[in-house]
Design a protein around this motif. Sequence first.
Motif, PDB file in Angstrom:
ATOM      1  N   THR A   1     -11.709 -55.879 -10.380  1.00 56.15           N
ATOM      2  CA  THR A   1     -12.048 -57.267 -10.091  1.00 56.15           C
ATOM      3  C   THR A   1     -10.777 -58.106 -10.011  1.00 56.15           C
ATOM      4  OG1 THR A   1     -13.311 -59.212 -10.835  1.00 56.15           O
ATOM      5  CG2 THR A   1     -12.320 -57.850 -12.544  1.00 56.15           C
TER       6      THR A   1
ATOM      7  N   THR B   1     -16.539 -53.522 -15.998  1.00 61.91           N
ATOM      8  CA  THR B   1     -16.833 -54.675 -15.133  1.00 61.91           C
ATOM      9  C   THR B   1     -18.018 -55.461 -15.668  1.00 61.91           C
ATOM     10  OG1 THR B   1     -16.091 -53.323 -13.250  1.00 61.91           O
ATOM     11  CG2 THR B   1     -17.201 -55.389 -12.749  1.00 61.91           C
TER      12      THR B   1
ATOM     13  N   ALA C   1     -17.276 -50.754 -10.177  1.00 67.00           N
ATOM     14  CA  ALA C   1     -17.366 -52.195  -9.908  1.00 67.00           C
ATOM     15  C   ALA C   1     -18.299 -52.455  -8.736  1.00 67.00           C
ATOM     16  CB  ALA C   1     -15.980 -52.760  -9.622  1.00 67.00           C
TER      17      ALA C   1
END
Length: 328
Positions: free
Chosen positions: A126, A284, A322
């Motif tokens: 991220t 995540t 993710a």
Amino acid sequence: MSFKKDSIAKSYSPSVSRMTISSVLGILLFLAPLSASAYEILIGTDSVGSFSYFSGRMICRTINKQLDDVSCVVQAADDEIDNLSNLQNGSLDLAIINSNILGAAVNKTGMFQFLDINYENLAILTPLYDRPIGLLVRSNAGISTLNDLVGKRINGGSPGSTERRAMELIMKAKGWSVEVFERFEELPTSQSQDTMAFCQGTVQAMITIGVHPALSTQRLTENCKAVFLDINDEAIDKLVNSRPSCWKTEISATSYSKLARTFGTRAMLVASNVIDKDTGYAITKVLYGNKARLKNSHPALSLYPILEAKKGIKGLQLHKGAEQFFSE
């Protein structure tokens, strides 16, 4: 998420000698730390005291508190490229890498142009926070647009510095040379040489790069008549559109009382292929599940809306864990 280990069961009868009992207990005590040990994740950051290091500590604190059997440890380095290399060769599991360094590495441009290193084993978990390129100007200098810098006294950063490279990007986009300015200083950030010149009026504008709000910048706005220049410029728009590692961003009014549009790079949380899909998903999910806590630690560390977070960098894929989380 749990990491299962085999357990060993021992039994003994009342007639077993004390020596045998002691031996068995000794073996069990020796094995106990191994069965309780955690899966260790090393996250590389910039040097101690940097915002990258602070962010790494917050990420590890969140992971250690929320994920069972995982131990996250921050490993600081003075050079971001060292972190990238250690991530690529598996010495690190995660690292916070600036998007311009990451983009240059995976697309073999800039300083990575002639390096025969493959970074395809890396993936983005991220983006974490923006690193805006800001132009601070003195409020009495008559500078309200980017074009107003022409004929003014500015500090463009010391040669080879991040600030200087950013200033050269702006100058190239605008078709400027140093001759268009009344004075072009090359003062470094060390020992506050740039801010001293700004506060004394030696220069009327200076370039800064970093997260906001920042105490040092707050002091400049309060004590040295500094305001951020609103960079709403067609040439800069074209620059951002041509560079996948750059984004348009803002320095919010809540930071320094006046909103300023600008551009910059992003700090990315990047994983090596040591982090499997399940672990990447869990990390995540934990980070986004604790967005409020991270934002409370510092407003810049507020993560991104999911649709924005899914936008990666050309040449580097989103981590499968993710990707699974964001698709939900």
